[in-house]
Design an enzyme around this catalytic site. Structure first.
Site, short mmCIF file in Angstrom:
data_model
loop_
_atom_site.label_atom_id
_atom_site.label_comp_id
_atom_site.label_asym_id
_atom_site.label_seq_id
_atom_site.Cartn_x
_atom_site.Cartn_y
_atom_site.Cartn_z
N GLU A 1 10.29 0.66 10.34
CA GLU A 1 11.20 1.51 10.46
C GLU A 1 10.40 3.06 10.40
OE1 GLU A 1 13.43 4.18 8.79
OE2 GLU A 1 13.04 3.59 6.98
N LYS B 1 0.97 -1.07 -0.06
CA LYS B 1 -0.14 -0.26 0.10
C LYS B 1 0.83 1.28 0.53
CE LYS B 1 -1.81 2.50 3.21
NZ LYS B 1 -0.87 3.65 2.38
N SER C 1 5.59 6.93 10.10
CA SER C 1 6.15 7.52 11.57
C SER C 1 6.12 6.66 12.87
CB SER C 1 4.78 8.12 12.05
OG SER C 1 3.14 8.05 12.05
N THR C 2 6.46 7.14 13.95
CA THR C 2 6.89 6.13 15.29
C THR C 2 5.04 6.31 15.55
OG1 THR C 2 8.44 6.86 15.45
CG2 THR C 2 7.16 5.81 17.46
N CYS D 1 13.32 9.72 6.94
CA CYS D 1 13.81 8.92 8.59
C CYS D 1 15.36 9.66 8.78
CB CYS D 1 12.93 8.04 8.18
SG CYS D 1 14.32 7.19 7.61
N GLU E 1 11.18 14.80 15.80
CA GLU E 1 11.41 15.22 14.25
C GLU E 1 10.63 15.73 13.78
OE1 GLU E 1 9.31 11.65 12.49
OE2 GLU E 1 12.45 11.40 11.36
P1 NAI Z 1 2.33 7.79 8.78
O1 NAI Z 1 3.43 6.94 9.76
O2 NAI Z 1 0.86 8.22 9.18
O3 NAI Z 1 1.86 7.24 7.22
C1 NAI Z 1 3.30 6.11 6.54
C2 NAI Z 1 2.55 5.22 6.24
O4 NAI Z 1 1.75 4.39 6.68
C3 NAI Z 1 1.09 5.71 5.01
O5 NAI Z 1 1.15 4.63 3.86
C4 NAI Z 1 -0.30 5.62 5.68
O6 NAI Z 1 -1.12 5.82 4.60
C5 NAI Z 1 0.02 4.26 6.60
N1 NAI Z 1 -0.84 5.06 8.01
C6 NAI Z 1 -1.40 5.53 8.54
N2 NAI Z 1 -2.46 5.04 9.49
C7 NAI Z 1 -2.08 4.30 9.63
C8 NAI Z 1 -3.20 3.00 10.51
N3 NAI Z 1 -3.60 3.71 11.27
N4 NAI Z 1 -2.98 1.79 9.91
C9 NAI Z 1 -2.26 1.81 8.91
N5 NAI Z 1 -1.17 1.91 7.92
C10 NAI Z 1 -2.00 3.35 8.28
O7 NAI Z 1 2.98 9.71 8.34
P2 NAI Z 1 2.65 10.82 8.06
O8 NAI Z 1 0.92 11.39 8.33
O9 NAI Z 1 2.30 10.83 6.63
O10 NAI Z 1 3.53 11.87 8.12
C11 NAI Z 1 3.65 12.15 9.27
C12 NAI Z 1 4.89 11.97 10.19
O11 NAI Z 1 5.49 10.27 10.03
C13 NAI Z 1 6.14 13.16 9.54
O12 NAI Z 1 6.30 14.08 9.98
C14 NAI Z 1 7.42 12.48 9.27
O13 NAI Z 1 7.73 12.93 11.08
C15 NAI Z 1 6.68 10.74 10.20
N6 NAI Z 1 7.46 10.33 8.72
C16 NAI Z 1 8.52 9.54 9.16
C17 NAI Z 1 8.95 8.01 7.73
C18 NAI Z 1 10.06 7.92 7.20
O14 NAI Z 1 10.83 7.44 6.31
N7 NAI Z 1 10.62 7.14 8.59
C19 NAI Z 1 7.81 8.64 6.42
C20 NAI Z 1 7.34 9.56 6.42
C21 NAI Z 1 6.77 10.10 6.98
#
Ligand code: NAI
Ligand code: MG
Length: 501
Positions: free
Chosen positions: A266, A191, A245-246, A300, A401
């Site tokens: 990750e 996804k 995100s964490t 990240c 972050e």
């Molecule tokens: P997120 O962690 O919510 O989204 C990442 C992925 O997880 C997306 O594909 C999203 O659709 C999916 N997701 C979201 N909620 C979910 C749930 N309840 N169950 C299953 N999958 C779910 O991150 P978001 O909201 O896009 O960004 C927020 C913050 O997260 C950023 O500002 C950054 O600090 C961090 N982040 C870190 C990343 C990394 O490379 N470690 C990448 C993206 C965001």
């Protein structure tokens, strides 16, 4: 079924046919509910197109397709060399389509086109090729116990693997997850992030041509809380791999508990970059810049927290500021001279702006940026590269972050203090350190709590070397040989050669 594709012309003039469907069983299909999500160009805030978004019912269909493909001997029991050939063919097709893939990545995500083309697509092909090579080199062991017994292990695929990827490196993160899962004989439901749904759909058009049997690779778009959660909770999914995100990583861990899924996470970071007073300062400045400003700061493992030893603090700050202002050219991501494009979405843009206000109210000194950059077209989610100095440990901007072109700088006195403060975080993804003293470099590298340490560089990543974090930066490793562990079980077989009861 013409609404499953839309003819588009990208800002660089490239015309192409953009898939809009869910990719299941090697075909594009509409979502059952007809729900869609809108994809926006962050450089001008205009909608590019909409794509179908999966709901729980679509997730069930995709998982069933992956399960059927996993049971089918045409994939799982394929000669491992032939399975490697399918992956090589996939890498070759990506290479042939690199300009179009890079165009879509830049249009949807905002990263500079030359970065998409050279770094992201380069990463995709090298990762797929690396794991293609592993397909026929994965084997178990014979373990000597006693003459009355033969004991050996089989390396087996886990089954149906769900993979949830983020928006900061859409294609590269897809490759990091597809490569090891597929070379080991698993099947996948991937996804993409709702902020960047387009490039992975184009990638999907190459799956069938590469020779993957139907159902081996399924690619969905959809909201995290719907499609992502449905995958994490699914009783017929064996593994979940997540980057993001964490906070979301923790939710996924809980959901994955329903059937005790194998997990790889990750997540976030607030990685330190430590500059000792015996460092090559010019190199420290240049790497520190890349370490935080690359990819609009949306990395990240970005080294977002710079700690500089007292004696060189003022010099480092002055040179770093000059270098950032000179090098971090903010502009149209389709122009060659742009180093930095827009933040990926309005939400991320607002998040960075909010941290800028926090930094000011916490009393840190703003020496560069601190505002949106409006000189591109008057529109778009551009932020001027932002540097705060005189930052102290209790400040939110030092601890949290930000995920933008936003860096905090603080000074330290001793090596002991540097290590203690570098480790004073709930995260543990990367850490960089600069010194010309080889003994100190390795000593500090050992004491730092992080999955990756860079000595005299920052964010140096290689497909052959494991990537991942400790503490709240994640569980498990991607890339390298270690990346295979995340996608195989070791089955132990005990053969009785003569022990009679
Ligand atoms: P997120 O962690 O919510 O989204 C990442 C992925 O997880 C997306 O594909 C999203 O659709 C999916 N997701 C979201 N909620 C979910 C749930 N309840 N169950 C299953 N999958 C779910 O991150 P978001 O909201 O896009 O960004 C927020 C913050 O997260 C950023 O500002 C950054 O600090 C961090 N982040 C870190 C990343 C990394 O490379 N470690 C990448 C993206 C965001
Ligand atoms: Mg977008």
């Amino acid at each position: 079924m013409s609404d499953l594709f839309v003819e588009l012309t990208a800002p660089n003039g490239r015309k192409y046919s953009q898939p809009r469907g869910l990719f299941i069983n090697n075909e594009f299909v509409a979502s059952k509910s007809g729900e869609t999500i809108s994809s926006v160009n962050p450089a001008d805030e205009e909608e590019i197109c909409t794509v179908y978004a999966a709901g729980a019912e679509d997730v069930d269909i995709a998982v069933a397709a992956a399960r059927k493909a996993f049971k089918d001997p045409s994939w799982r029991d394929l000669d491992s060399t032939v399975r490697g050939d399918v992956l090589y063919k996939f890498a070759q097709l990506i290479e042939e389509n690199k300009e179009i893939l890079a165009t879509i990545e830049t249009w949807d995500n905002g990263k500079p086109y030359l970065v998409s083309l050279n770094d992201d697509i380069g990463e995709v092909t090298s990762t797929i090729k690396y794991y293609a090579g592993y397909a026929n080199k994965i084997h178990g062991q014979v373990i000597n116990t006693s003459p009355a017994k033969l004991a050996y292990t089989l390396r087996e695929p886990l089954g149906v693997c769900a993979q949830i990827i983020p928006w900061n490196f859409p294609l590269a993160m897809a490759a990091w997850k597809l490569g090891p899962a597929l070379c080991t004989g698993n099947t996948v439901v991937l996804k993409a992030a709702e902020q960047t749904p387009l490039s992975v759909l184009y990638l999907a058009t190459l799956i069938k041509e590469a020779g993957f049997p139907p159902g081996v690779v399924n690619i969905l778009n959809g909201e995290g809380r719907k499609a992502g959660a449905a995958l994490a909770q699914h009783m017929d999914v064996d593994k979940i791999a997540f980057t993001g995100s964490t906070v979301t990583g923790k939710e996924i861990m809980k959901m994955a508990a329903v059937n005790m899924k194998n997990i790889t996470l990750e997540t976030g970071g607030k990685s330190p970059l430590v500059v000792f007073d015996d460092a090559d300062l010019d190199q420290a400045v240049k790497w520190a810049h890349i370490g935080i400003m690359y990819n609009q700061g949306q990395v990240c493992s970005a080294t977002s927290r710079i700690l500089v030893q007292e004696a060189v603090y003022d010099k480092f700050v002055a040179e770093f500021k000059d270098h950032v202002l000179e090098t971090s050219v903010v502009g149209d991501p389709f122009k060659d001279e742009s180093y930095q494009g827009p933040q990926v979405t309005k939400a991320q843009f607002e998040r960075v702006k909010a941290y800028i206000e926090t930094g000011k109210s916490e009393g840190a000194t703003l020496i560069a940026g601190g505002e949106p950059h409006k000189n591109v077209s008057g529109k778009g989610f551009f932020i001027a590269p932002t540097i705060f100095t005189d930052v102290t440990d209790h400040m939110q901007i030092y601890r949290e972050e930000v995920f933008g072109p936003f860096v905090v700088i603080s000074s330290f006195k001793t090596e002991e203090e540097a290590v203690e403060r570098a480790n004073d975080t709930s995260y543990g993804l990367g850490a960089a350190l600069f010194t010309e003293n080889i003994t100190k470099a390795h000593r500090v590298a050992r004491h730092i709590e992080a999955g990756m340490v860079w000595i005299n560089s920052s964010n140096d990543s290689d497909v052959r070397v494991p990537f991942g974090g400790v503490k709240q930066s994640g569980i498990g490793r991607e890339l390298g040989e270690a990346g295979l562990e995340a996608y195989t079980n070791q089955k132990a077989v005990h053969v009785n050669l003569g022990t009679r009861l």
